[in-house]
Write a protein that holds these residues in place. Structure first.
Motif, PDB file in Angstrom:
ATOM      1  N   TYR A   1       0.906  -1.090  -0.191  1.00  0.00           N
ATOM      2  CA  TYR A   1      -0.056  -0.141  -0.056  1.00  0.00           C
ATOM      3  C   TYR A   1       0.996   1.158  -0.013  1.00  0.00           C
ATOM      4  O   TYR A   1       1.905   1.172   0.768  1.00  0.00           O
ATOM      5  CB  TYR A   1      -1.015   0.107   1.043  1.00  0.00           C
TER       6      TYR A   1
ATOM      7  N   LEU B   1      -6.698  -1.632   6.154  1.00  0.00           N
ATOM      8  CA  LEU B   1      -6.360  -2.537   4.867  1.00  0.00           C
ATOM      9  C   LEU B   1      -7.219  -3.929   5.199  1.00  0.00           C
ATOM     10  O   LEU B   1      -8.061  -4.148   4.369  1.00  0.00           O
ATOM     11  CB  LEU B   1      -5.005  -2.791   4.619  1.00  0.00           C
TER      12      LEU B   1
ATOM     13  N   PRO C   1      -5.270  -2.120  -1.052  1.00  0.00           N
ATOM     14  CA  PRO C   1      -3.921  -1.962  -1.194  1.00  0.00           C
ATOM     15  C   PRO C   1      -3.833  -1.963  -2.753  1.00  0.00           C
ATOM     16  O   PRO C   1      -4.684  -2.240  -3.531  1.00  0.00           O
ATOM     17  CB  PRO C   1      -3.669  -3.645  -0.872  1.00  0.00           C
ATOM     18  N   ASP C   2      -2.461  -1.639  -3.193  1.00  0.00           N
ATOM     19  CA  ASP C   2      -2.459  -1.553  -4.309  1.00  0.00           C
ATOM     20  C   ASP C   2      -1.908  -2.922  -5.345  1.00  0.00           C
ATOM     21  O   ASP C   2      -2.205  -2.945  -6.483  1.00  0.00           O
ATOM     22  CB  ASP C   2      -0.971  -0.599  -4.637  1.00  0.00           C
TER      23      ASP C   2
END
Lengths: 231, 416
Positions: free
Chosen positions: A13, A52, A59-60
């Motif tokens: 993230y 998260l 999250p990415d």
């Protein structure tokens, strides 16, 4: 239902607006009924980590499985619903809506979680039972939440997290506002409930002394890496 | 449950919420009050004269004729000859006709010469007749009936003497022929309230010694000689006409307008009143617009209150979010809250209006002749309330959208 309540895999993230400032969590899993204490100093990314898991941020990359569902594939509204259904949240303090009664506060998550409400059956009876089990005085459910002591408020917050038996309880330093005696009593009650209902518990604290009561103690720096680029 | 919590949340902030509601209530009461006064004034205006089918005068504009014959504003440019008057009176479709002679004054009030028939046929506010509160209708040549305002302003009682001045705002007075107050009329809320009424013959009588607008020097005919004289008017200012059947109104109007011997004008009072209201009405529309702005101001005040509450309610919003509320739920709750405030404010405003009406109705009626009926709320008023609630919802979207963005950004964590 899997045996794992929470499983985090390869999550990364990046904080928006802060280049090069990122959090990565390679792996963490919590089994059903397991209690885990996550130790971390402030600024160690605990809050972001909890966000998260709860799905208020995405999250990415990576997977976050809560009760068998990868929440990173869900829409914002679905994640909110999943949180309502599967996770009970306890804050450090000021957990309760000051203008609502104790009963209002305990029943609040059911308002957003129809399946959990279904599971609960008679919600007001369940709330009263939980209050009794948590050692709150009888008749407390009708009281204004502001009329309660901080310790009592935290126990109401536990009742609210436990109602409808969500598989995962997330507690963010729930004892930090309590004195040592109250802390012990609070944890006794909390563990009694999570054991009875076989609920997984992820509690965040900066206090390592609490560790002996948990199945497992992990440190933030062991599970996650934070990158700070030179400003 | 959400609605209940929203209301509980409002109660928790009772003081600021109460002030906001009060502001909305006052603005709504003001708006509805202006609306009431507006419709009431319009109705009172239209009620100035009723039961009269045609007003006849010398040819001029219809509004001008209405103004000087009914409202005693301005002057006739020309008179109607007694012969023309009699011609019209003799027509078979004319049921009754009342002559009016204007031109003299007493202090600031106009003097009107007319006949006994005026008291019989002049009607106002849907057919109400003039009535004396004291004394009796004049029956002597030098008797006068004065109206409520005249009596109140000048402090006249029955049997008081009155001297009529020649012309308007004039210093030449008909000193030789003083009048006696024989009756005082009840308040009507019409221009009659500002009129001194004498008989047609009396108008002639006081002008016996006058020629071309000035008293003939040295000539003063004694009152008892005047009483013996033939006092047929030579001209009148206007006449009120009632027709036998409403169907004949237009035919009679046309006949009078085409009267060959003299250029005359006959108007329908209702039509002319509407024309006149079209001119006066601009002011009341402006008033309504101003009070609408007050409502808008109150709603913007509410928006400001919600804005300022957002920061202290971040914790509350985080709790909702942690429990699984979507950011949209937070937005809806704020809009709902605003709508509840606007609704309570609007209904409270309506209640204030009715309290005001109950207190103000008799005062307005006696002081201004403005009659405001107390009815159940009209469809229009209900729409105003609905409009205020909707406007409240729209206005609250601004802070609600901000709360939405805040709750997306904060999630369930609040760093305070």
């Amino acid at each position: 239902m899997t045996d794992t309540t929470l499983e985090i895999t390869n999550v990364a993230y990046r904080w928006p607006g802060r280049a090069g400032f990122s959090l990565t969590v390679p792996h963490l899993s919590i089994a059903k009924g397991e209690s885990v204490l996550l130790l971390g100093e402030s600024g160690s990314g605990k809050s972001t980590f909890l966000s998260l898991i709860c799905g208020t941020i995405l999250p990415d990359r990576g997977r976050v499985d809560v009760a068998g569902t990868d929440i990173t594939t869900l829409s914002g509204g679905q994640r909110d619903k999943l949180r309502a259904e599967q996770i009970g949240v306890i804050f450090q303090q000021f957990n309760l809506l000051p203008f609502g009664s104790v009963m209002d506060n305990i029943l609040l998550p059911l308002r957003f979680a129809p399946a959990r409400r279904e599971r609960t059956g008679d919600a007001t009876a369940a709330a009263s039972q939980l209050c009794a089990a948590l050692g709150l005085p009888t008749g407390v459910t009708r009281a204004k939440s502001t009329a309660l002591s901080v310790g009592q408020q935290q126990r109401v917050a536990v009742a609210r997290a436990l109602i409808g038996q969500p598989p995962l309880i997330i507690a963010d330093e729930p004892t930090s506002a309590l004195d040592a005696n109250s802390q012990a009593a609070f944890l006794d009650l909390l563990f009694a409930q999570t054991t009875t209902h076989n609920t997984s518990l992820l509690m965040v604290s900066h206090d390592p002394r609490l560790g002996e009561r948990f199945d497992r103690v992990i440190r933030m720096e062991d599970i996650a890496q934070i990158e700070r680029a030179a400003a | 449950m959400i609605l209940r919590l929203a209301i509980a949340s409002l109660f928790a902030r009772a003081l600021t919420v109460g002030m906001t509601i009060l502001a909305i209530a006052l603005s709504v009461a003001l708006f509805l009050g202006v609306e009431k006064v507006r419709t009431g004034a319009k109705a009172s205006f239209a009620d100035t004269i009723s039961g009269t089918d045609l007003i006849v005068g010398a040819r001029a504009g219809s509004v001008q004729l209405l103004l000087y014959s009914v409202f005693r504003i301005g002057n006739a440019t020309n008179n109607v000859t007694w012969e023309s008057y009699q011609d019209i009176a003799a027509r078979p479709d004319v049921e009754w006709i009342v002559p009016i002679s204007l031109g003299d004054s007493h202090r600031q009030f106009r003097v009107m010469g007319t006949t006994q028939a005026f008291f019989e046929h002049y009607k106002y506010r849907q057919g109400r007749s003039l009535a004396v509160s004291d004394g009796a209708i004049m029956d002597d040549l030098f008797d006068t009936v004065i109206s409520a305002d005249v009596a109140a302003t000048l402090g006249y009682k029955i049997d008081d003497p009155i001297i009529v001045a020649h012309g308007l705002a004039s210093f030449t007075e008909h000193k030789d022929q003083p009048f006696r107050v024989s009756g005082i009329l009840k308040k009507t809320g019409t221009p009659v309230d500002r009129t001194v009424i004498i008989s047609m013959e009396a108008i002639e009588a006081i002008h016996v010694d006058w020629q071309t607008g000035a008293q003939v020097p040295g000539q003063a005919t004694p009152a008892d000689v005047i009483r013996g004289m033939e006092l047929t008017p030579k001209a009148i200012t206007a006449a009120l006409v009632g027709v036998e059947s409403p169907l004949q109104t237009f035919a009679l109007q046309r006949a009078i307008n085409q009267y060959a011997e003299e250029p005359l004008l006959a108007i329908l009072p209702g039509v002319a009143l509407q024309e006149l209201w079209g001119i006066v009405g601009i002011a009341e529309t402006a008033l309504l617009a101003v009070s609408a702005m007050v409502v808008v101001t109150a709603l913007i005040g509410m928006m400001a209150t919600i804005f300022s509450s957002l920061n202290e309610r971040r914790r509350e919003m985080a709790i909702f979010r942690a429990m699984g509320a979507r950011p949209f739920t937070i937005l809806s709750m704020l809009v709902l809250e605003a709508m509840v405030m606007a609704a309570i404010g609007a209904v409270f405003g309506l209640v204030l209006l009715y309290i005001g009406l109950f207190i103000g109705q008799p005062i307005l009626d006696s002081a201004f002749g403005l009659w405001l009926p107390i009815d159940t709320p009209s469809i229009r008023e209900v729409w105003v309330i609905v409009g205020v609630i909707c406007a409240g919802a729209i206005v609250s979207l601004v802070p609600a959208l901000r709360a939405y963005r805040m709750s997306v950004a904060d999630g369930m964590m609040v760093k305070t």
